[in-house]
Write a protein that holds these residues in place. Sequence first.
Motif, PDB file in Angstrom:
ATOM      1  N   ALA A 172       8.276   7.811   2.621  1.00 25.58           N
ATOM      2  CA  ALA A 172       8.106   6.413   3.022  1.00 25.58           C
ATOM      3  C   ALA A 172       6.659   6.058   3.357  1.00 25.58           C
ATOM      4  O   ALA A 172       6.267   4.912   3.256  1.00 25.58           O
ATOM      5  N   GLU A 173       5.839   7.011   3.722  1.00 27.40           N
ATOM      6  CA  GLU A 173       4.470   6.717   4.154  1.00 27.40           C
ATOM      7  C   GLU A 173       3.418   6.924   3.068  1.00 27.40           C
ATOM      8  O   GLU A 173       2.236   6.846   3.335  1.00 27.40           O
ATOM      9  N   MET A 174       3.807   7.205   1.842  1.00 26.06           N
ATOM     10  CA  MET A 174       2.844   7.477   0.774  1.00 26.06           C
ATOM     11  C   MET A 174       2.259   6.196   0.211  1.00 26.06           C
ATOM     12  O   MET A 174       2.862   5.139   0.279  1.00 26.06           O
ATOM     13  N   GLU A 175       1.068   6.320  -0.351  1.00 22.31           N
ATOM     14  CA  GLU A 175       0.373   5.153  -0.889  1.00 22.31           C
ATOM     15  C   GLU A 175       0.574   4.970  -2.387  1.00 22.31           C
ATOM     16  O   GLU A 175       0.655   3.849  -2.865  1.00 22.31           O
ATOM     17  N   TYR A 176       0.620   6.078  -3.144  1.00 26.26           N
ATOM     18  CA  TYR A 176       0.673   5.979  -4.601  1.00 26.26           C
ATOM     19  C   TYR A 176       1.658   6.951  -5.211  1.00 26.26           C
ATOM     20  O   TYR A 176       1.847   8.062  -4.718  1.00 26.26           O
ATOM     21  N   TYR A 177       2.276   6.499  -6.321  1.00 24.85           N
ATOM     22  CA  TYR A 177       3.049   7.372  -7.193  1.00 24.85           C
ATOM     23  C   TYR A 177       2.330   7.383  -8.536  1.00 24.85           C
ATOM     24  O   TYR A 177       1.785   6.368  -8.960  1.00 24.85           O
ATOM     25  N   TYR A 178       2.398   8.519  -9.210  1.00 26.05           N
ATOM     26  CA  TYR A 178       1.939   8.594 -10.591  1.00 26.05           C
ATOM     27  C   TYR A 178       3.185   8.741 -11.455  1.00 26.05           C
ATOM     28  O   TYR A 178       4.061   9.557 -11.162  1.00 26.05           O
ATOM     29  N   LEU A 179       3.289   7.928 -12.504  1.00 27.56           N
ATOM     30  CA  LEU A 179       4.437   7.935 -13.397  1.00 27.56           C
ATOM     31  C   LEU A 179       4.012   8.594 -14.709  1.00 27.56           C
ATOM     32  O   LEU A 179       3.450   7.941 -15.583  1.00 27.56           O
ATOM     33  N   PRO A 180       4.247   9.902 -14.846  1.00 32.27           N
ATOM     34  CA  PRO A 180       3.721  10.640 -16.000  1.00 32.27           C
ATOM     35  C   PRO A 180       4.204  10.132 -17.352  1.00 32.27           C
ATOM     36  O   PRO A 180       3.444  10.138 -18.315  1.00 32.27           O
TER      37      PRO A 180
END
Length: 170
Positions: free
Chosen positions: A41-49
């Motif tokens: 919940a506290e993350m800033e970014y996701y990378y979508l491979p």
Amino acid sequence: MKTIKIAIAGLFLLVANATQAQVSVNVNIGSPPAWGPSGYAEMEYYYLPDIEAYYDVRASQFIYFGGGRWVRTAHLPRQYRDYDLYGGYKVVLTDYHGRTPYTYFDRHRVRYYKGYHGAPQRPYRPRPVYGYNERHDNHRDDRRHDHHDRHERHDHHDRHDHDDHRGGRR
């Protein structure tokens, strides 16, 4: 002296009110998307491979390379409109804080190649269901398959005893 105290008290109330307003705004901005992986919940970014794009959780924006530059937008580009955000793997970038996660795109693209899947993920919230009889989960509907299996067994017996619909024997 009384005016100074009133001015200080007024300033204090003004600052307290502004701080309260900022807190209530920040609570609503940056919540993980329903399709985001649970437990982060506290993350800033996701990378979508699979589509070589990023998702900025705080700004609720996708970041992808298009037209010779990195673009931020609320929606994926047209070529990925059918991409399944619930089913696609999301790499949670725990080691980056800033505004330009694509600075490390070359590293991310190699380490998290198209088709990459790490540990199993569950979405933050379940996939929405869009219809009365539609099933969007991976569970088997045994009634539907059992009926289909009985039909196949029936067809198997019919193959030996009856002509097919074209008039010949099978």
